[in-house]
Design an enzyme around this catalytic site. Sequence first.
Site, PDB file in Angstrom:
ATOM      1  N   HIS A 346      15.018-100.292 -41.008  1.00 51.23           N
ATOM      2  CA  HIS A 346      14.491 -99.951 -39.683  1.00 51.23           C
ATOM      3  C   HIS A 346      14.049 -98.505 -39.558  1.00 51.23           C
ATOM      4  O   HIS A 346      13.791 -98.051 -38.444  1.00 51.23           O
ATOM      5  CB  HIS A 346      15.560-100.220 -38.613  1.00 51.23           C
ATOM      6  CG  HIS A 346      15.714-101.660 -38.258  1.00 51.23           C
ATOM      7  ND1 HIS A 346      14.884-102.309 -37.365  1.00 51.23           N
ATOM      8  CD2 HIS A 346      16.604-102.591 -38.663  1.00 51.23           C
ATOM      9  CE1 HIS A 346      15.263-103.567 -37.244  1.00 51.23           C
ATOM     10  NE2 HIS A 346      16.296-103.768 -38.020  1.00 51.23           N
ATOM     11  N   LYS A 532      12.481 -94.522 -24.207  1.00 51.74           N
ATOM     12  CA  LYS A 532      12.980 -94.735 -25.567  1.00 51.74           C
ATOM     13  C   LYS A 532      14.064 -93.697 -25.813  1.00 51.74           C
ATOM     14  O   LYS A 532      14.275 -92.789 -25.014  1.00 51.74           O
ATOM     15  CB  LYS A 532      11.870 -94.651 -26.602  1.00 51.74           C
ATOM     16  CG  LYS A 532      10.985 -93.432 -26.498  1.00 51.74           C
ATOM     17  CD  LYS A 532       9.799 -93.517 -27.445  1.00 51.74           C
ATOM     18  CE  LYS A 532       8.733 -94.464 -26.963  1.00 51.74           C
ATOM     19  NZ  LYS A 532       8.577 -95.640 -27.790  1.00 51.74           N
ATOM     20  N   ARG A 533      14.757 -93.843 -26.915  1.00 50.27           N
ATOM     21  CA  ARG A 533      15.775 -92.880 -27.297  1.00 50.27           C
ATOM     22  C   ARG A 533      15.170 -91.473 -27.349  1.00 50.27           C
ATOM     23  O   ARG A 533      14.017 -91.308 -27.738  1.00 50.27           O
ATOM     24  CB  ARG A 533      16.320 -93.293 -28.673  1.00 50.27           C
ATOM     25  CG  ARG A 533      17.641 -92.757 -29.068  1.00 50.27           C
ATOM     26  CD  ARG A 533      18.211 -93.597 -30.213  1.00 50.27           C
ATOM     27  NE  ARG A 533      17.217 -94.066 -31.152  1.00 50.27           N
ATOM     28  CZ  ARG A 533      16.867 -93.410 -32.257  1.00 50.27           C
ATOM     29  NH1 ARG A 533      17.437 -92.265 -32.554  1.00 50.27           N
ATOM     30  NH2 ARG A 533      15.969 -93.920 -33.072  1.00 50.27           N
ATOM     31  N   LYS A 538      10.109 -88.789 -31.668  1.00 53.89           N
ATOM     32  CA  LYS A 538       9.449 -89.603 -30.639  1.00 53.89           C
ATOM     33  C   LYS A 538       8.606 -88.747 -29.692  1.00 53.89           C
ATOM     34  O   LYS A 538       7.833 -89.248 -28.901  1.00 53.89           O
ATOM     35  CB  LYS A 538      10.476 -90.422 -29.868  1.00 53.89           C
ATOM     36  CG  LYS A 538      11.181 -91.466 -30.750  1.00 53.89           C
ATOM     37  CD  LYS A 538      12.241 -92.240 -29.972  1.00 53.89           C
ATOM     38  CE  LYS A 538      13.023 -93.179 -30.868  1.00 53.89           C
ATOM     39  NZ  LYS A 538      12.238 -94.351 -31.305  1.00 53.89           N
ATOM     40  N   THR A 640       9.391-101.326 -29.898  1.00 58.19           N
ATOM     41  CA  THR A 640       9.258-102.585 -29.145  1.00 58.19           C
ATOM     42  C   THR A 640       8.951-102.322 -27.677  1.00 58.19           C
ATOM     43  O   THR A 640       8.434-103.203 -26.999  1.00 58.19           O
ATOM     44  CB  THR A 640      10.526-103.456 -29.254  1.00 58.19           C
ATOM     45  OG1 THR A 640      11.674-102.685 -28.911  1.00 58.19           O
ATOM     46  CG2 THR A 640      10.683-104.011 -30.658  1.00 58.19           C
ATOM     47  N   LYS A 644       6.527-104.501 -24.947  1.00 61.51           N
ATOM     48  CA  LYS A 644       6.936-104.916 -23.602  1.00 61.51           C
ATOM     49  C   LYS A 644       5.991-104.349 -22.547  1.00 61.51           C
ATOM     50  O   LYS A 644       5.610-105.041 -21.592  1.00 61.51           O
ATOM     51  CB  LYS A 644       8.373-104.452 -23.339  1.00 61.51           C
ATOM     52  CG  LYS A 644       9.408-105.094 -24.236  1.00 61.51           C
ATOM     53  CD  LYS A 644      10.708-104.295 -24.252  1.00 61.51           C
ATOM     54  CE  LYS A 644      11.597-104.742 -25.406  1.00 61.51           C
ATOM     55  NZ  LYS A 644      12.684-103.775 -25.683  1.00 61.51           N
TER      56      LYS A 644
END
Length: 811
Positions: A346, A532-533, A538, A640, A644
């Site tokens: 992952h 998100k985290r 990110k 993901t 969504k």
Amino acid sequence: MDKTEFKQCFSRRLAEKFAMGVADASPNELYQTLGSLLTSTYSQKWQQTWTDYREAEQKQAYYFSIEFLPGKMLKSNLLNMGWLEMVTEGLAELGIDLEDLAEVEPDMALGNGGLGRLASCFMDSIASMGLPGNGNGIRYEYGLFKQHFVDNYQVELPDKWLHKGNLWEIRKESKAVDVHLGGEVYLVPDAAGNLSPDYQGGMTLRAVPYDTGMVGYQNDIVNTMRLWSVEIPLEEEENYRSIEDRRTVEDLTSVLYPDDSSEDGRKLRLSQEYFFVSAGVQSILRYYKQLNKPIDKINQSVAIHINDTHPAMCVAEFMRLLVDEENLSWERAWNLTQEVMSYTNHTIMAEALEKWSINMMKSVCPRIYQIIEEIDRRFVAEMTGVHDFDLIQRTRIIQDNQVHMAHLAIIGSHSTNGVAKLHSDLLKSVVLHDFYLLYPARFNNKTNGIAMRRWTQLANPALSKVLDETIGNSWRKQPTNLRLLLNYTEDDHVLAALADAKLANKKRLAAYIQEHCGIEVSPQAIFDVQIKRLHAYKRQLLNLLHIIKLYLDLKENPDLPIEPRVFIFGAKAAPSYHYAKSIIKVINETASLINQDPTINNKLKVVFLENYNVSLAERIIPAADVSEQISLASKEASGTSNMKLMLNGAVTIATLDGANVEIRDAVGEENIAIFGLTESEVYQYYENKNYSALSIYDENATIRKVLAPLTDGTIPNISAEGYEIFDSLIKYNDEFFVLRDFEDYCLAQESVNKAYQDKRRWRQISLRNIASAGRFSADDTVQRYADDIWQIEPVFAHEDLRGAEHDSYLL
């Protein structure tokens, strides 16, 4: 069950359970009553599912994951049972709002983010596809943590999600197993001259399973998610006489991801991993032996999937049981292990590929270390003379006094997959290239998917209603039928209906923001979402710098022709991740500055919603206009939230990273805002070592202007954090190329602003995103796992649950 019968059963059960009528019951008592009615109904199907699997001698998959993030299960179970509409109406006739009962339920806080949510999407889809598959994880007493902001800093509070119990789980004491940790293990010859392990010292713990039914979508299948909790065996009670002694045991399943900044925290993490791996594998083997099949045929009945590196010890534990307990030869046990095991990678981030010191592994699970040592020795012997010495050394499990868990998972399994095409290609060409040279046939791609039932039918009933009225309801079972919506790209009535559904969701979220944050936002503004985290790769920081730029531009010219915009963040930072927590502080202080400045005429608002979880995502995602997917290309395995948000009509602004590449391919270049470096350009910088953030800073007046508020007092209360972030960019050369991508990101944001001003075009782009999202259904993803990796299939010849493609209806 029809509505009349439901109301009678509900009222009767309420009286039996709490000795009261509807008028006197609290929302919690009503929730408990409804939940018990559901579980008593599907438990018969649950039992029947297991009976069918056993009688059909069905091969089953077991999905090992240290995280599961199911969120709330009440409405999901109602939907999958086909009861949602009937129960909603029946409760309303009793004077009860189902939403009030759903609010009572806590989120099952058993995960951190994408990894755990993916596992839960897969559990839903495996059951809904009628496949024999089960989850295996840890029943944490507390979730990750409950995030709260104090003086705009993240503060971590205990997430006591179990304080009222969990009505969906069943404690299965009869299925408990013992797990041994610590001590010493000596190999001594038995009467036949074979070496057998002799355990000295250590402690034996009781692993007790709590099973939760995974209800398939209207197909009478109920699979099992088994979560393990630790207890002290009765025969060991006298060894734990103080509260402190007991806590050493009970802490094992108390918290997800104990703080690994200390030696004790790391030891607890490793103990957790072995605990749930050993318990799960023992449980599988015990069930298999009840089938009275030969042990050397277990690969025909069992598939074990290692979700990320946390359960990688499945390989060694399976070997331990086959060799030590079942007396198989090493060679036969090893062949079986490789055929049973499969592994999903992952991450591309090296620090996320787990490595444990030899000394720690010896102290926590000494027999497992001995087995890993033998696997490593035999690996070297097998490869010597076949491959170069350096290649063999780089791929060894044990090297540099560390045990490399990803290496164990790859060597000990028959399949290694990535979770998006780009990610899988990078695994083969860069991250795991050495292993690809050894085992090219083992590598494959399985792009992640999402449980579309939850993210449309549950999270967005307004959109679901428009879809039903426009294209019929076949999309509910076959998400690729969302493509039928492409027939209506020029239909103004449908475009308006979709826009009205979006506006209703934005009003709902705006009310939530007002209630919980005290910030008034306009539903007419662009809702720009990054959820998100919180991690540097990110690049929430890139988003923040653009917000600062917009703010400074508006301060200079309040009449700038920009659409009013609300920037919405949802993210938790790991408790020990200081830099990420500093970014949260700066975002929050920037929000305070902007939201209280009347001179910008409400053209900008910034909202950081506390304690991001599945339930909050279900509020945010249907309301989003813009989806921020801005990680540095090559760093995000898949993502993901991108799927969504796309499904719910948000327009993606993205780098070509992870599954963003496949989203672009699905919707077309004109319906997504792509910017930034590509992965090949990123790797060119790495290879040439010629990236200079300081040069960009010196040469770009806009960047100097945007970074200045971090240190000049414009943003209040961030003196330490502002300098920390500034130094990370300039002094430490901007690890994730934020400054390199900044200008391109701003141009992409300008294109989003321009597109939104053309309302009809924006609605068409949104429609195309919804229509193209069906390819990212987790149903299809798990079917590919089932066909290509696990080799499992439904017990019965069900009608194809995926439905027909209906290609002929497309224009």
